[in-house]
Scaffold this motif. Sequence first.
Motif, PDB file in Angstrom:
ATOM      1  N   ASP A 114       0.866  -1.344  -0.132  1.00 46.82           N
ATOM      2  CA  ASP A 114       0.342  -0.087  -0.456  1.00 46.82           C
ATOM      3  C   ASP A 114       0.683   1.513  -0.433  1.00 46.82           C
ATOM      4  O   ASP A 114       0.440   2.034  -0.742  1.00 46.82           O
ATOM      5  N   GLU A 133       2.153   1.861  -2.876  1.00 51.24           N
ATOM      6  CA  GLU A 133       0.580   2.567  -4.133  1.00 51.24           C
ATOM      7  C   GLU A 133       1.327   3.762  -3.885  1.00 51.24           C
ATOM      8  O   GLU A 133       0.233   4.718  -4.860  1.00 51.24           O
ATOM      9  N   ARG A 170       1.485   6.906  -6.817  1.00 51.89           N
ATOM     10  CA  ARG A 170       0.796   8.101  -7.009  1.00 51.89           C
ATOM     11  C   ARG A 170       1.042   9.248  -6.740  1.00 51.89           C
ATOM     12  O   ARG A 170       0.662  10.533  -7.436  1.00 51.89           O
ATOM     13  N   ARG A 189       4.804  -4.841 -12.637  1.00 53.62           N
ATOM     14  CA  ARG A 189       4.979  -5.347 -10.940  1.00 53.62           C
ATOM     15  C   ARG A 189       5.046  -6.875 -11.357  1.00 53.62           C
ATOM     16  O   ARG A 189       4.358  -8.330 -12.244  1.00 53.62           O
TER      17      ARG A 189
END
Length: 217
Positions: free
Chosen positions: A183, A186, A190, A208
């Motif tokens: 997480d 990610e 972003r 990935r």
Amino acid sequence: MDARVKPGHDGGVRHTPLESPPVPRFHTRMFTVFRGGKSGAWRVTRFAPVKGASLSPTPSLSVVHSLSIALPMLPSATSWRLAGVASHLRYTERDEKKRLDAVQAEIGRPEATYAALIPIKKSATWWELTQEERRQIFEDRSHHIAASLKYLPAIARQLYHSRDLGETFDFLTWFEYAPADADAFEELVRTLRATEEWRYVEREVDIRVERERLDAG
């Protein structure tokens, strides 16, 4: 075959063996070649074009460290290959480098079974800027380094330069992290894609991959 790679304090790379022998740190230009194909130490879990044309999706990825980028490429086994070379940090000032060196993680940690290969090509407009202008966008306005520090050492990163080799992409960015930090990765991606710097990206692919734990029986 893959090898553990450690960023060197001189901007180069240190390699410790995983599946391939160690490589010299000095006096030799060592290329890193990523090959997408039917086999490799890394299993592809996601293959997404972010901007511009994609690459051919493949089930596996291999990472090879070689003295030459002209590696054999069998059409039946390999769909594409991307080559780059680790280099000195181009837009980093001394204090920033010290902060990065103090917290950045090593590539090849046993727990970092997730990874991402993100090749990037920037626009001609970016390359027409002076080094000082690119630095202002990269850090003074986009805060690329400052924004990334909070994700270290959980996420390890190695940048390979490809533009000077005449390759399709300008940069190959390789990240490694543990599943528990997925997480956070990610969020990092972003954050970087929301910067002014990313407006100059004209092609990007997000690949990935995952490998078995090194201590798996």
